[in-house]
Design a protein around this motif. Sequence first.
Motif, PDB file in Angstrom:
ATOM      1  N   ILE A  93       0.814  -1.219   0.000  1.00 54.68           N
ATOM      2  CA  ILE A  93       0.000   0.000   0.000  1.00 54.68           C
ATOM      3  C   ILE A  93       0.850   1.273   0.000  1.00 54.68           C
ATOM      4  O   ILE A  93       0.546   2.212  -0.745  1.00 54.68           O
ATOM      5  N   PRO A  94       1.924   1.364   0.796  1.00 52.03           N
ATOM      6  CA  PRO A  94       2.732   2.599   0.747  1.00 52.03           C
ATOM      7  C   PRO A  94       3.269   2.889  -0.652  1.00 52.03           C
ATOM      8  O   PRO A  94       3.307   4.054  -1.072  1.00 52.03           O
ATOM      9  N   GLU A  95       3.673   1.843  -1.381  1.00 51.43           N
ATOM     10  CA  GLU A  95       4.177   2.038  -2.740  1.00 51.43           C
ATOM     11  C   GLU A  95       3.066   2.537  -3.664  1.00 51.43           C
ATOM     12  O   GLU A  95       3.291   3.427  -4.504  1.00 51.43           O
ATOM     13  N   LEU A  96       1.862   1.978  -3.520  1.00 56.83           N
ATOM     14  CA  LEU A  96       0.738   2.415  -4.342  1.00 56.83           C
ATOM     15  C   LEU A  96       0.358   3.868  -4.027  1.00 56.83           C
ATOM     16  O   LEU A  96       0.010   4.641  -4.921  1.00 56.83           O
ATOM     17  N   ALA A  97       0.427   4.225  -2.745  1.00 53.44           N
ATOM     18  CA  ALA A  97       0.050   5.586  -2.338  1.00 53.44           C
ATOM     19  C   ALA A  97       1.042   6.633  -2.834  1.00 53.44           C
ATOM     20  O   ALA A  97       0.672   7.804  -3.024  1.00 53.44           O
ATOM     21  N   LYS A  98       2.288   6.229  -3.069  1.00 53.40           N
ATOM     22  CA  LYS A  98       3.303   7.181  -3.539  1.00 53.40           C
ATOM     23  C   LYS A  98       2.910   7.815  -4.864  1.00 53.40           C
ATOM     24  O   LYS A  98       3.298   8.945  -5.161  1.00 53.40           O
ATOM     25  N   LYS A  99       2.153   7.082  -5.674  1.00 61.28           N
ATOM     26  CA  LYS A  99       1.705   7.608  -6.958  1.00 61.28           C
ATOM     27  C   LYS A  99       0.936   8.908  -6.780  1.00 61.28           C
ATOM     28  O   LYS A  99       0.986   9.804  -7.638  1.00 61.28           O
ATOM     29  N   TYR A 100       0.245   9.040  -5.636  1.00 63.12           N
ATOM     30  CA  TYR A 100      -0.587  10.213  -5.373  1.00 63.12           C
ATOM     31  C   TYR A 100       0.117  11.212  -4.454  1.00 63.12           C
ATOM     32  O   TYR A 100      -0.213  12.401  -4.475  1.00 63.12           O
ATOM     33  N   ALA A 101       1.062  10.744  -3.659  1.00 61.56           N
ATOM     34  CA  ALA A 101       1.689  11.608  -2.655  1.00 61.56           C
ATOM     35  C   ALA A 101       2.997  12.237  -3.119  1.00 61.56           C
ATOM     36  O   ALA A 101       3.401  13.284  -2.598  1.00 61.56           O
ATOM     37  N   ASP A 102       3.688  11.606  -4.065  1.00 61.53           N
ATOM     38  CA  ASP A 102       4.990  12.117  -4.507  1.00 61.53           C
ATOM     39  C   ASP A 102       4.824  13.161  -5.603  1.00 61.53           C
ATOM     40  O   ASP A 102       4.693  12.833  -6.786  1.00 61.53           O
ATOM     41  N   GLU A 131       3.352  11.638   8.450  1.00 63.26           N
ATOM     42  CA  GLU A 131       3.767  10.247   8.312  1.00 63.26           C
ATOM     43  C   GLU A 131       2.641   9.415   7.700  1.00 63.26           C
ATOM     44  O   GLU A 131       1.464   9.631   7.995  1.00 63.26           O
ATOM     45  N   PHE A 132       3.008   8.476   6.851  1.00 65.01           N
ATOM     46  CA  PHE A 132       2.027   7.548   6.301  1.00 65.01           C
ATOM     47  C   PHE A 132       1.482   6.689   7.450  1.00 65.01           C
ATOM     48  O   PHE A 132       2.246   6.204   8.287  1.00 65.01           O
ATOM     49  N   PRO A 133       0.149   6.480   7.532  1.00 65.22           N
ATOM     50  CA  PRO A 133      -0.447   5.739   8.661  1.00 65.22           C
ATOM     51  C   PRO A 133      -0.228   4.232   8.529  1.00 65.22           C
ATOM     52  O   PRO A 133      -1.163   3.430   8.468  1.00 65.22           O
ATOM     53  N   ILE A 143      -2.885   0.859   8.482  1.00 65.09           N
ATOM     54  CA  ILE A 143      -3.175   0.320   7.151  1.00 65.09           C
ATOM     55  C   ILE A 143      -2.738  -1.142   7.070  1.00 65.09           C
ATOM     56  O   ILE A 143      -3.443  -1.988   6.504  1.00 65.09           O
ATOM     57  N   ARG A 144      -1.581  -1.464   7.624  1.00 59.97           N
ATOM     58  CA  ARG A 144      -1.141  -2.865   7.649  1.00 59.97           C
ATOM     59  C   ARG A 144      -2.116  -3.727   8.436  1.00 59.97           C
ATOM     60  O   ARG A 144      -2.406  -4.866   8.051  1.00 59.97           O
ATOM     61  N   LEU A 145      -2.603  -3.194   9.535  1.00 59.91           N
ATOM     62  CA  LEU A 145      -3.578  -3.930  10.347  1.00 59.91           C
ATOM     63  C   LEU A 145      -4.853  -4.181   9.545  1.00 59.91           C
ATOM     64  O   LEU A 145      -5.375  -5.312   9.516  1.00 59.91           O
ATOM     65  N   LEU A 146      -5.369  -3.144   8.896  1.00 62.41           N
ATOM     66  CA  LEU A 146      -6.581  -3.285   8.096  1.00 62.41           C
ATOM     67  C   LEU A 146      -6.377  -4.303   6.978  1.00 62.41           C
ATOM     68  O   LEU A 146      -7.209  -5.201   6.776  1.00 62.41           O
ATOM     69  N   LEU A 176      -5.270   7.132   1.801  1.00 67.41           N
ATOM     70  CA  LEU A 176      -5.306   8.461   1.183  1.00 67.41           C
ATOM     71  C   LEU A 176      -6.225   9.405   1.949  1.00 67.41           C
ATOM     72  O   LEU A 176      -5.898  10.586   2.134  1.00 67.41           O
ATOM     73  N   VAL A 177      -7.363   8.899   2.382  1.00 65.85           N
ATOM     74  CA  VAL A 177      -8.277   9.732   3.178  1.00 65.85           C
ATOM     75  C   VAL A 177      -7.611  10.146   4.483  1.00 65.85           C
ATOM     76  O   VAL A 177      -7.658  11.319   4.884  1.00 65.85           O
ATOM     77  N   GLN A 178      -6.972   9.185   5.159  1.00 65.55           N
ATOM     78  CA  GLN A 178      -6.294   9.494   6.423  1.00 65.55           C
ATOM     79  C   GLN A 178      -5.157  10.483   6.189  1.00 65.55           C
ATOM     80  O   GLN A 178      -4.959  11.420   6.974  1.00 65.55           O
ATOM     81  N   LEU A 179      -4.405  10.280   5.104  1.00 70.24           N
ATOM     82  CA  LEU A 179      -3.307  11.188   4.780  1.00 70.24           C
ATOM     83  C   LEU A 179      -3.838  12.592   4.506  1.00 70.24           C
ATOM     84  O   LEU A 179      -3.227  13.591   4.902  1.00 70.24           O
TER      85      LEU A 179
END
Length: 289
Positions: free
Chosen positions: A6-15, A27-29, A33-36, A59-62
């Motif tokens: 998930i962190p790698e996928l989110a980078k597409k939107y955050a970087d 910080e990325f949550p 997210i790993r727990l979910l 993304l919503v949490q971020l």
Amino acid sequence: MKSYRIPELAKKYADHEMIQTYTELPEFPDSRIRLLFAFLTNQKAPFQHSELYSLVVSLVQLGMDTHDLIDSDSGHVPEREMRSRQLKVLAGDYFSSRFYHLLAQAGQVDMVKRISEGVCEVNKLKMNLYVKMKQLRVTAEDYLDQSIGLKTELFRVFTDMLDDEAITDWRELLQGFGRCEVLVEELARSEKPERFGGSWGYWHVLEEGNEEEKRKLVEKSGDLPFASALLAKYDIRSMLAGKLKQSISHVLSYSSKLDPEKLMRELIQIGESFQRPLIAAVSVHGERR
């Protein structure tokens, strides 16, 4: 269990170059997210969209966390700081909006409604806490509990989607990991006197301090030498480190009893990730003493 990316996928939107140049993101949550993701992929019938759900929630949490970084000071600020503030507003809006587009593309309209309701609940909790803090009606433990609620409320929208036998474990560990996250953040704040106002340590001193300290704290919590003195006198770092150690022990012990083994191992890894900031904080505190 599917690989966690998930962190790698989110980078597409955050970087984005603009963001990296002029401002910073929270910080990325990761632990939540790993727990979910771990629970969604370990149901009797794993969710087809477990990765998508985890991504959009991240993304919503971020987005909400980015908005929380915005300085509300209405006075004059330098141009660079103003640009940073504007970018945080835009970035937060952008992250928050992407979840709708991604879910709509996948035909997950019901999940849009669920997550939107979760966001509303988080905002209600924020306002309630803000009002109580302004009125000085918060104890240190109230602050801790409500901060945990802010971390975990959005994720509670998935509770009734899980297998019945997984719900108790999900609730316990969501609360436990949320508590660890808050304590890690408060431990970091205790290293910076300029962030003392409104922290767990601030509310602890308002409860336990003498009348002169309480008066001065309310009048000038931004006084850095005064804040440093209170942090040292009440040994705030050690108290927070002790609470974090207990919380880590609890989530590790609880996780070690779960099945299947893949889920257990993933949850233990999440719990162990909180040990690094604890060890670092204890080492720094020991050196200073």
